[in-house]
Scaffold this motif. Structure first.
Motif, PDB file in Angstrom:
ATOM      1  N   VAL A 125     -28.132   1.286 -36.523  1.00  0.00           N
ATOM      2  CA  VAL A 125     -29.380   1.293 -37.288  1.00  0.00           C
ATOM      3  C   VAL A 125     -29.435   2.437 -38.289  1.00  0.00           C
ATOM      4  N   SER A 126     -28.578   3.463 -38.136  1.00  0.00           N
ATOM      5  CA  SER A 126     -28.577   4.579 -39.082  1.00  0.00           C
ATOM      6  C   SER A 126     -27.682   4.325 -40.281  1.00  0.00           C
ATOM      7  N   CYS A 127     -26.425   3.924 -40.027  1.00  0.00           N
ATOM      8  CA  CYS A 127     -25.471   3.788 -41.130  1.00  0.00           C
ATOM      9  C   CYS A 127     -25.098   2.344 -41.440  1.00  0.00           C
ATOM     10  N   GLY A 128     -25.381   1.417 -40.538  1.00  0.00           N
ATOM     11  CA  GLY A 128     -25.089   0.014 -40.780  1.00  0.00           C
ATOM     12  C   GLY A 128     -23.697  -0.426 -40.370  1.00  0.00           C
ATOM     13  N   GLU A 129     -22.816   0.510 -39.946  1.00  0.00           N
ATOM     14  CA  GLU A 129     -21.467   0.159 -39.504  1.00  0.00           C
ATOM     15  C   GLU A 129     -21.524  -0.531 -38.146  1.00  0.00           C
ATOM     16  N   LEU A 130     -20.460  -1.275 -37.836  1.00  0.00           N
ATOM     17  CA  LEU A 130     -20.385  -1.915 -36.525  1.00  0.00           C
ATOM     18  C   LEU A 130     -20.178  -0.867 -35.438  1.00  0.00           C
ATOM     19  N   ILE A 131     -20.846  -1.045 -34.305  1.00  0.00           N
ATOM     20  CA  ILE A 131     -20.682  -0.153 -33.159  1.00  0.00           C
ATOM     21  C   ILE A 131     -19.497  -0.672 -32.341  1.00  0.00           C
ATOM     22  N   PRO A 132     -18.497   0.166 -32.050  1.00  0.00           N
ATOM     23  CA  PRO A 132     -17.346  -0.287 -31.278  1.00  0.00           C
ATOM     24  C   PRO A 132     -17.757  -0.796 -29.896  1.00  0.00           C
ATOM     25  N   TYR A 133     -17.036  -1.811 -29.424  1.00  0.00           N
ATOM     26  CA  TYR A 133     -17.341  -2.417 -28.137  1.00  0.00           C
ATOM     27  C   TYR A 133     -17.269  -1.425 -26.973  1.00  0.00           C
ATOM     28  N   PRO A 134     -16.309  -0.476 -26.904  1.00  0.00           N
ATOM     29  CA  PRO A 134     -16.304   0.469 -25.789  1.00  0.00           C
ATOM     30  C   PRO A 134     -17.606   1.266 -25.685  1.00  0.00           C
ATOM     31  N   ARG A 135     -18.217   1.602 -26.813  1.00  0.00           N
ATOM     32  CA  ARG A 135     -19.500   2.318 -26.775  1.00  0.00           C
ATOM     33  C   ARG A 135     -20.593   1.411 -26.226  1.00  0.00           C
ATOM     34  N   ILE A 136     -20.609   0.160 -26.650  1.00  0.00           N
ATOM     35  CA  ILE A 136     -21.620  -0.777 -26.158  1.00  0.00           C
ATOM     36  C   ILE A 136     -21.413  -1.047 -24.671  1.00  0.00           C
ATOM     37  N   THR A 139     -21.013   5.995 -32.684  1.00  0.00           N
ATOM     38  CA  THR A 139     -20.568   7.280 -32.159  1.00  0.00           C
ATOM     39  C   THR A 139     -20.665   8.381 -33.207  1.00  0.00           C
ATOM     40  N   SER A 140     -20.276   8.080 -34.449  1.00  0.00           N
ATOM     41  CA  SER A 140     -20.311   9.123 -35.479  1.00  0.00           C
ATOM     42  C   SER A 140     -21.739   9.566 -35.785  1.00  0.00           C
ATOM     43  N   CYS A 141     -22.677   8.642 -35.813  1.00  0.00           N
ATOM     44  CA  CYS A 141     -24.080   9.023 -36.047  1.00  0.00           C
ATOM     45  C   CYS A 141     -24.637   9.798 -34.859  1.00  0.00           C
ATOM     46  N   ALA A 142     -24.216   9.441 -33.644  1.00  0.00           N
ATOM     47  CA  ALA A 142     -24.687  10.144 -32.453  1.00  0.00           C
ATOM     48  C   ALA A 142     -24.154  11.570 -32.413  1.00  0.00           C
ATOM     49  N   THR A 143     -22.896  11.786 -32.827  1.00  0.00           N
ATOM     50  CA  THR A 143     -22.343  13.136 -32.807  1.00  0.00           C
ATOM     51  C   THR A 143     -22.896  13.996 -33.938  1.00  0.00           C
ATOM     52  N   GLU A 144     -23.280  13.375 -35.035  1.00  0.00           N
ATOM     53  CA  GLU A 144     -23.879  14.128 -36.145  1.00  0.00           C
ATOM     54  C   GLU A 144     -25.344  14.433 -35.883  1.00  0.00           C
ATOM     55  N   GLY A 145     -25.907  13.877 -34.822  1.00  0.00           N
ATOM     56  CA  GLY A 145     -27.301  14.136 -34.495  1.00  0.00           C
ATOM     57  C   GLY A 145     -28.273  13.270 -35.247  1.00  0.00           C
ATOM     58  N   GLN A 146     -27.784  12.243 -35.917  1.00  0.00           N
ATOM     59  CA  GLN A 146     -28.679  11.365 -36.644  1.00  0.00           C
ATOM     60  C   GLN A 146     -29.346  10.417 -35.661  1.00  0.00           C
ATOM     61  N   VAL A 147     -30.611  10.224 -35.847  1.00  0.00           N
ATOM     62  CA  VAL A 147     -31.359   9.275 -35.033  1.00  0.00           C
ATOM     63  C   VAL A 147     -32.076   8.328 -35.967  1.00  0.00           C
ATOM     64  N   PRO A 148     -32.347   7.126 -35.526  1.00  0.00           N
ATOM     65  CA  PRO A 148     -33.066   6.206 -36.394  1.00  0.00           C
ATOM     66  C   PRO A 148     -34.442   6.750 -36.753  1.00  0.00           C
ATOM     67  N   SER A 149     -34.860   6.477 -37.975  1.00  0.00           N
ATOM     68  CA  SER A 149     -36.167   6.969 -38.386  1.00  0.00           C
ATOM     69  C   SER A 149     -37.249   6.250 -37.604  1.00  0.00           C
ATOM     70  N   SER A 150     -38.170   7.028 -37.085  1.00  0.00           N
ATOM     71  CA  SER A 150     -39.281   6.483 -36.331  1.00  0.00           C
ATOM     72  C   SER A 150     -40.486   7.379 -36.557  1.00  0.00           C
ATOM     73  N   ALA A 151     -41.592   6.959 -36.059  1.00  0.00           N
ATOM     74  CA  ALA A 151     -42.799   7.752 -36.209  1.00  0.00           C
ATOM     75  C   ALA A 151     -42.629   9.071 -35.460  1.00  0.00           C
ATOM     76  N   PRO A 152     -43.151  10.166 -35.999  1.00  0.00           N
ATOM     77  CA  PRO A 152     -43.036  11.432 -35.288  1.00  0.00           C
ATOM     78  C   PRO A 152     -43.814  11.365 -33.979  1.00  0.00           C
ATOM     79  N   PRO A 153     -43.385  12.110 -32.962  1.00  0.00           N
ATOM     80  CA  PRO A 153     -44.109  12.085 -31.701  1.00  0.00           C
ATOM     81  C   PRO A 153     -45.511  12.650 -31.869  1.00  0.00           C
ATOM     82  N   HIS A 154     -46.393  12.194 -31.051  1.00  0.00           N
ATOM     83  CA  HIS A 154     -47.777  12.653 -31.091  1.00  0.00           C
ATOM     84  C   HIS A 154     -47.824  14.127 -30.718  1.00  0.00           C
ATOM     85  N   PRO A 155     -48.463  14.978 -31.530  1.00  0.00           N
ATOM     86  CA  PRO A 155     -48.511  16.406 -31.202  1.00  0.00           C
ATOM     87  C   PRO A 155     -49.340  16.657 -29.943  1.00  0.00           C
TER      88      PRO A 155
END
Length: 109
Positions: A29-40, A50-66
Motif C-alpha cells: 500500500v506504500s510503494c505499490g510493488e508486489l509483496i514477496p510470498y515468503p513475507r505473506i 519488506t523494504s517499506c517496513a525496514t524504511e519505517g514507512q507506514v500507510p497514510s492513515s488518520a493521526p491517532p486521537h490525542p
C-alpha cells in the motif's frame, strides 16, 4: 522482478523458494510493488513490503486521537475521566469532562 512482467507465472529463487505467485501475492500500500510470498506466508495480514517496513514507512492513515495531558486525566470539578474533543468549526483540540452534558468543565489548550 514482478510477477506481471513474467506473464503471471510463479517465480522461484535458486534455493527453490517460491517468491511470487499471482494467486497469493498482493501489492504494497506504500510503494505499490508486489509483496514477496515468503513475507505473506510469515505475516498473513501484512499490507506493506519488506523494504517499506525496514524504511519505517507506514500507510497514510488518520493521526491517532490525542490523549489529555497527565495533569488533566480527571475532571477537577467532578472527578470523572477527561477526553480530548475537537472543535468542529476551528478544528482545534480541547480537554473536556467525559460526562458532558452532566458536567460541563473544559479547558482549551
Amino acid at each position: 522482478m514482478k510477477c506481471k512482467e513474467r506473464g503471471g507465472e510463479q517465480i522461484w529463487n535458486d534455493t527453490d523458494r517460491l517468491l511470487y505467485d499471482p494467486e497469493r501475492t498482493r501489492n504494497c500500500v506504500s510503494c505499490g510493488e508486489l509483496i514477496p510470498y515468503p513475507r505473506i506466508a510469515s505475516l498473513p495480514n501484512t499490507n506493506i513490503c519488506t523494504s517499506c517496513a525496514t524504511e519505517g514507512q507506514v500507510p497514510s492513515s488518520a493521526p491517532p486521537h490525542p490523549q489529555p495531558p497527565v495533569e488533566l486525566r480527571s475532571c477537577p470539578r467532578c472527578g470523572a475521566p477527561t477526553a480530548m474533543y475537537q472543535n468542529t468549526k476551528f478544528k482545534n483540540w480541547f480537554v473536556g469532562c467525559s460526562t458532558f452534558p452532566k458536567c460541563r468543565w473544559s479547558k482549551w489548550r
